[in-house]
Design a protein around this motif. Sequence first.
Motif, PDB file in Angstrom:
ATOM      1  N   ASP A  57      -6.123  15.269  21.578  1.00 35.14           N
ATOM      2  CA  ASP A  57      -5.575  13.927  21.334  1.00 35.14           C
ATOM      3  C   ASP A  57      -4.283  13.959  20.529  1.00 35.14           C
ATOM      4  O   ASP A  57      -3.350  13.201  20.799  1.00 35.14           O
ATOM      5  CB  ASP A  57      -6.596  13.063  20.584  1.00 35.14           C
ATOM      6  CG  ASP A  57      -7.550  12.364  21.520  1.00 35.14           C
ATOM      7  OD1 ASP A  57      -7.408  12.519  22.746  1.00 35.14           O
ATOM      8  OD2 ASP A  57      -8.456  11.670  21.031  1.00 35.14           O
ATOM      9  N   SER A  58      -4.240  14.804  19.521  1.00 34.28           N
ATOM     10  CA  SER A  58      -3.114  14.778  18.579  1.00 34.28           C
ATOM     11  C   SER A  58      -1.875  15.494  19.092  1.00 34.28           C
ATOM     12  O   SER A  58      -0.759  15.197  18.659  1.00 34.28           O
ATOM     13  CB  SER A  58      -3.530  15.403  17.248  1.00 34.28           C
ATOM     14  OG  SER A  58      -3.768  16.803  17.394  1.00 34.28           O
ATOM     15  N   ASP A  81      -6.531   3.186  13.418  1.00 32.35           N
ATOM     16  CA  ASP A  81      -6.146   2.944  14.808  1.00 32.35           C
ATOM     17  C   ASP A  81      -5.154   4.007  15.278  1.00 32.35           C
ATOM     18  O   ASP A  81      -5.177   4.431  16.427  1.00 32.35           O
ATOM     19  CB  ASP A  81      -5.525   1.548  14.959  1.00 32.35           C
ATOM     20  CG  ASP A  81      -6.540   0.444  14.737  1.00 32.35           C
ATOM     21  OD1 ASP A  81      -7.733   0.687  14.987  1.00 32.35           O
ATOM     22  OD2 ASP A  81      -6.146  -0.645  14.302  1.00 32.35           O
ATOM     23  N   ARG A  82      -4.300   4.422  14.359  1.00 32.96           N
ATOM     24  CA  ARG A  82      -3.284   5.418  14.691  1.00 32.96           C
ATOM     25  C   ARG A  82      -3.035   6.296  13.469  1.00 32.96           C
ATOM     26  O   ARG A  82      -2.777   5.799  12.381  1.00 32.96           O
ATOM     27  CB  ARG A  82      -2.000   4.732  15.125  1.00 32.96           C
ATOM     28  CG  ARG A  82      -0.902   5.677  15.588  1.00 32.96           C
ATOM     29  CD  ARG A  82       0.150   4.905  16.364  1.00 32.96           C
ATOM     30  NE  ARG A  82      -0.383   4.427  17.635  1.00 32.96           N
ATOM     31  CZ  ARG A  82       0.249   3.563  18.415  1.00 32.96           C
ATOM     32  NH1 ARG A  82       1.410   3.067  18.059  1.00 32.96           N
ATOM     33  NH2 ARG A  82      -0.306   3.169  19.561  1.00 32.96           N
ATOM     34  N   GLN A  95       2.989  10.404  15.275  1.00 28.24           N
ATOM     35  CA  GLN A  95       1.798   9.562  15.343  1.00 28.24           C
ATOM     36  C   GLN A  95       0.972   9.901  16.573  1.00 28.24           C
ATOM     37  O   GLN A  95       1.498  10.373  17.579  1.00 28.24           O
ATOM     38  CB  GLN A  95       2.196   8.081  15.392  1.00 28.24           C
ATOM     39  CG  GLN A  95       2.872   7.577  14.130  1.00 28.24           C
ATOM     40  CD  GLN A  95       3.166   6.086  14.208  1.00 28.24           C
ATOM     41  OE1 GLN A  95       3.423   5.536  15.278  1.00 28.24           O
ATOM     42  NE2 GLN A  95       3.111   5.416  13.071  1.00 28.24           N
ATOM     43  N   ASP A  97      -2.934   8.523  18.676  1.00 31.12           N
ATOM     44  CA  ASP A  97      -4.154   7.722  18.732  1.00 31.12           C
ATOM     45  C   ASP A  97      -5.372   8.634  18.724  1.00 31.12           C
ATOM     46  O   ASP A  97      -5.328   9.744  19.256  1.00 31.12           O
ATOM     47  CB  ASP A  97      -4.180   6.862  19.999  1.00 31.12           C
ATOM     48  CG  ASP A  97      -3.098   5.782  19.987  1.00 31.12           C
ATOM     49  OD1 ASP A  97      -2.858   5.219  18.905  1.00 31.12           O
ATOM     50  OD2 ASP A  97      -2.509   5.515  21.046  1.00 31.12           O
ATOM     51  N   MET A  99      -8.789   8.848  20.309  1.00 37.14           N
ATOM     52  CA  MET A  99      -9.498   8.248  21.414  1.00 37.14           C
ATOM     53  C   MET A  99     -11.016   8.314  21.196  1.00 37.14           C
ATOM     54  O   MET A  99     -11.499   8.932  20.244  1.00 37.14           O
ATOM     55  CB  MET A  99      -9.107   8.939  22.722  1.00 37.14           C
ATOM     56  CG  MET A  99      -7.600   9.007  22.952  1.00 37.14           C
ATOM     57  SD  MET A  99      -6.778   7.382  22.895  1.00 37.14           S
ATOM     58  CE  MET A  99      -7.353   6.689  24.435  1.00 37.14           C
TER      59      MET A  99
END
Length: 210
Positions: A57-58, A81-82, A95, A97, A99
């Motif tokens: 994700d990151s 959220d972020r 930044q 998200d 998930m």
Amino acid sequence: MGHSDLDPAVHDRRPWNAGQNVGPKRPLKPRDIRAIRFYLDEHRRLRDRALFDLAIDSTLRGCDLAKIRIGDLMSAGSFRDRATVIQQKTGRPVQFDIMSEARTSLKAWLDRRGGMIHDFVFPSRIDYPGHLSTRQYARIVDEWESMIGLDRRDYGTHSMRRTKAALIYKATANLRAVQILLGHTHIENTVRYLGADVDDALTLSERTEI
């Protein structure tokens, strides 16, 4: 002791990277992601499942991923959220998200791990207040990839970083979006990193009618 390039012995020495693939590492395919998740769940590897999902994700480099603190991901007991992380290499913020898959696995891991917001999400086995080392992270990634039959010469920690970026680029062909996601200063770096080249440009051209 040093050696001169003119020394005969230098030319007889086997290069350190002989037989290794030193080019860009391949991104994982969706089926590879599912296979690794299945393997980690089957063996109840809570930490590794959280580490894997967060790595995907990151899109962070290993040195930045290993140093993530609980407070980078959570606030007032819930996930942000972020998340925002300052990259070690560039000093620039990036930044990402978190998930649903990562939220679920991270919650399971953090419930087991405990800790405060200033603690590292993935502590070192040797120095518990410290963070997981990048060398250990690389060994862990090698194990994941080997266990599902991938060739370790073609895959590595940068496969984790490239996977989501490659999938987004394949779906959208939006280099600028991928550049922001990876935190690259120059878009040329993103082009080289993804391996986007003339073939990609021609494919996009063929799809476009004017």
